[in-house]
Design an enzyme around this catalytic site. Structure first.
Site, PDB file in Angstrom:
ATOM      1  N   CYS A 211       7.462 -10.150  29.643  1.00 34.67           N
ATOM      2  CA  CYS A 211       7.119  -8.874  30.278  1.00 34.67           C
ATOM      3  C   CYS A 211       7.636  -7.632  29.558  1.00 34.67           C
ATOM      4  O   CYS A 211       6.887  -6.671  29.359  1.00 34.67           O
ATOM      5  CB  CYS A 211       7.621  -8.869  31.714  1.00 34.67           C
ATOM      6  SG  CYS A 211       6.995 -10.221  32.703  1.00 34.67           S
ATOM      7  N   ARG A 246      18.071  -7.937  18.717  1.00 34.83           N
ATOM      8  CA  ARG A 246      17.365  -9.166  18.338  1.00 34.83           C
ATOM      9  C   ARG A 246      17.676 -10.291  19.319  1.00 34.83           C
ATOM     10  O   ARG A 246      17.861 -11.448  18.940  1.00 34.83           O
ATOM     11  CB  ARG A 246      17.711  -9.587  16.907  1.00 34.83           C
ATOM     12  CG  ARG A 246      16.589 -10.450  16.264  1.00 34.83           C
ATOM     13  CD  ARG A 246      16.938 -10.936  14.862  1.00 34.83           C
ATOM     14  NE  ARG A 246      17.402  -9.851  14.029  1.00 34.83           N
ATOM     15  CZ  ARG A 246      18.477  -9.920  13.258  1.00 34.83           C
ATOM     16  NH1 ARG A 246      19.219 -11.016  13.229  1.00 34.83           N
ATOM     17  NH2 ARG A 246      18.852  -8.883  12.523  1.00 34.83           N
ATOM     18  N   SER A 247      17.741  -9.958  20.591  1.00 36.10           N
ATOM     19  CA  SER A 247      17.967 -10.978  21.608  1.00 36.10           C
ATOM     20  C   SER A 247      16.745 -11.886  21.697  1.00 36.10           C
ATOM     21  O   SER A 247      15.627 -11.480  21.362  1.00 36.10           O
ATOM     22  CB  SER A 247      18.222 -10.337  22.968  1.00 36.10           C
ATOM     23  OG  SER A 247      17.038  -9.746  23.475  1.00 36.10           O
ATOM     24  N   ASP A 269      20.344  -6.087  14.195  1.00 27.74           N
ATOM     25  CA  ASP A 269      21.239  -6.697  15.167  1.00 27.74           C
ATOM     26  C   ASP A 269      22.676  -6.384  14.784  1.00 27.74           C
ATOM     27  O   ASP A 269      22.937  -5.737  13.757  1.00 27.74           O
ATOM     28  CB  ASP A 269      21.005  -8.206  15.255  1.00 27.74           C
ATOM     29  CG  ASP A 269      21.353  -8.766  16.630  1.00 27.74           C
ATOM     30  OD1 ASP A 269      21.257  -8.025  17.623  1.00 27.74           O
ATOM     31  OD2 ASP A 269      21.719  -9.953  16.713  1.00 27.74           O
ATOM     32  N   PHE A 357      14.360   0.473  25.737  1.00 27.54           N
ATOM     33  CA  PHE A 357      14.160  -0.531  26.778  1.00 27.54           C
ATOM     34  C   PHE A 357      15.474  -1.043  27.355  1.00 27.54           C
ATOM     35  O   PHE A 357      15.486  -1.844  28.290  1.00 27.54           O
ATOM     36  CB  PHE A 357      13.289  -1.700  26.290  1.00 27.54           C
ATOM     37  CG  PHE A 357      13.912  -2.598  25.251  1.00 27.54           C
ATOM     38  CD1 PHE A 357      14.862  -3.546  25.597  1.00 27.54           C
ATOM     39  CD2 PHE A 357      13.517  -2.526  23.929  1.00 27.54           C
ATOM     40  CE1 PHE A 357      15.424  -4.390  24.644  1.00 27.54           C
ATOM     41  CE2 PHE A 357      14.066  -3.358  22.964  1.00 27.54           C
ATOM     42  CZ  PHE A 357      15.020  -4.296  23.332  1.00 27.54           C
TER      43      PHE A 357
END
Length: 404
Positions: A211, A246-247, A269, A357
């Site tokens: 999402c 960079r999760s 990251d 975000f």
């Protein structure tokens, strides 16, 4: 005198907010209206409203507030929403309980969440499941993500959807949803059929995407970063994008999605910077196979021939300083969950588009003095994407049932 006054240091230091402040509610509105209309039509045809279950592992105020907000958003479009908790509201949590819940050694909490997920998987009245992460972080959360039935996974975190996303598989057969990677026929069609306008091929439907990464994509489409004059799947060609995060849940999937659409993506990251690019068919050469086993080389060729290899490639970035990456980028996306982390405005390329975000603001207050557009949050778009995924999963279930 007027000229001299306008060029004083104080005037020069005053930020000029010329960039547009984007609003998530405005971007989400057409999706919400479409979802609301679809549910209205379903009810007119005697079909039930979709039902979504949100699973809360622990009584942390942010998670509870987000769950309640999700419930209101679902109610506004006609979706039935329930919160399933692991704790009894009549029992006052003891001091330190939340810290214990976050411990990697709290096997009891993991078992409770697993029980709720399995119960929702079995419940035929439940159409979609979402879990409020992070709970533990790392492998325990990954395990919980994988036991959610992919037919009810509105967050798109199941490995089946991850595989589709990384391999740019856009179309799936409803009957094959959740199959082992590379074993079903939709792979060949989705990579071989030229569909420039994104039209779904007959008998197929769109794969589910996570999402929040999808919300960022929709924000970029809304702000004009995607070039609709280019072929579908290449509409970010010529764009350079930096994603600071960079999760496995957001940052890496987002970098892959953007690269799959043609962008050059710098993925920053905490300890490294890598570059994502769209794979060019036939670009591999024998030098990349040096030192590899015969079986690996054969598998490489077989998968390449079937177009089952990852749609993008990841390699070392030529720049190992975030400033260099950001200053070269047409789009800068922040996702660091730390209030202390700020991307300096002076690093940002003139007229770049900036999107945040993270729950924390990763950009300085004067970001619009250089950026052409800035979106400080994507939460409302994310919920709309989750609701849209729910409707699609309900549709896919009905297609499967009609074919039985």
């Amino acid at each position: 005198m007027a000229e001299q006054t306008s060029t004083t240091p104080a005037a020069q230091e005053r930020p000029q907010y010329s960039g547009k402040l984007l609003q998530a509610a405005v971007i989400a509105k057409p999706f919400q209206e479409s979802i609301q209309e679809d549910i209205k039509v379903r009810k007119e045809h005697g079909k039930k409203a979709p039902k979504l279950v949100g699973i809360l592992a622990k009584p942390s105020p942010p998670s509870i507030a987000y769950a309640e907000w999700t419930g209101k958003a679902c109610e506004s479009v006609g979706i039935e929403f329930e919160i399933w908790k692991t704790w009894d509201d009549s029992v006052v949590p003891k001091e330190g309980v939340e810290d214990a819940d976050a411990s990697l050694q709290n096997y009891g909490l993991e078992a409770d969440v697993e029980d709720l997920i399995l119960a929702a998987n079995r419940d035929n009245t439940v159409d979609g499941i979402m879990v409020y992460y992070p709970i533990f972080g790392g492998r325990q959360d990954t395990y919980l993500q994988q036991i959610v039935d992919p037919r009810k996974d509105v967050e798109g975190l199941n490995f089946y959807y991850c595989w589709n996303m990384y391999h740019n598989v856009r179309w799936i057969l409803p009957r094959d949803l959740g199959s082992a990677p590379g074993t079903t026929s939709e792979m060949q069609l989705s990579r071989n059929t030229a569909i420039d306008d994104g039209t779904v091929p007959p008998g197929y439907c769109k794969s589910i995407l996570p999402c929040t990464p999808l919300a960022v994509v929709k924000a970029l489409e809304s702000s004009g970063v995607y070039d609709a004059s280019l072929p579908y799947g290449d509409r970010l060609y010529g764009k350079t994008i930096t994603v600071v995060n960079r999760s496995e849940v957001v940052g890496r999937p987002l970098a892959a999605l953007l690269a799959n659409d043609g962008a050059r993506v710098f993925s920053v990251d905490i300890d490294s910077i890598v570059e994502f690019n769209k794979r060019v068919e036939g670009s591999e050469n024998n030098s990349t196979e040096a030192g590899k086993s015969e079986r690996v080389v054969r598998a490489h060729k077989e998968n390449a021939a079937a177009r089952l290899r990852s749609s993008h490639i990841v390699r070392a970035c030529p720049y190992q300083d975030p400033k260099e990456c950001i200053s070269k980028s047409d789009v800068v996306i922040g996702g660091v969950p730390a209030a202390s982390y700020k991307i300096p405005t002076e690093w940002i390329k003139e007229n770049a588009v900036c999107i945040n975000f993270s729950s924390e603001k990763n950009f300085e207050k004067d970001v619009r003095s250089r950026a052409s557009a800035y979106l400080p949050a994507v939460g409302k778009i994310t919920v709309s994407m989750l609701q849209r995924n729910l409707l699609r999963l309900v549709e896919y279930k009905e297609i499967r049932q009609s074919n039985e």
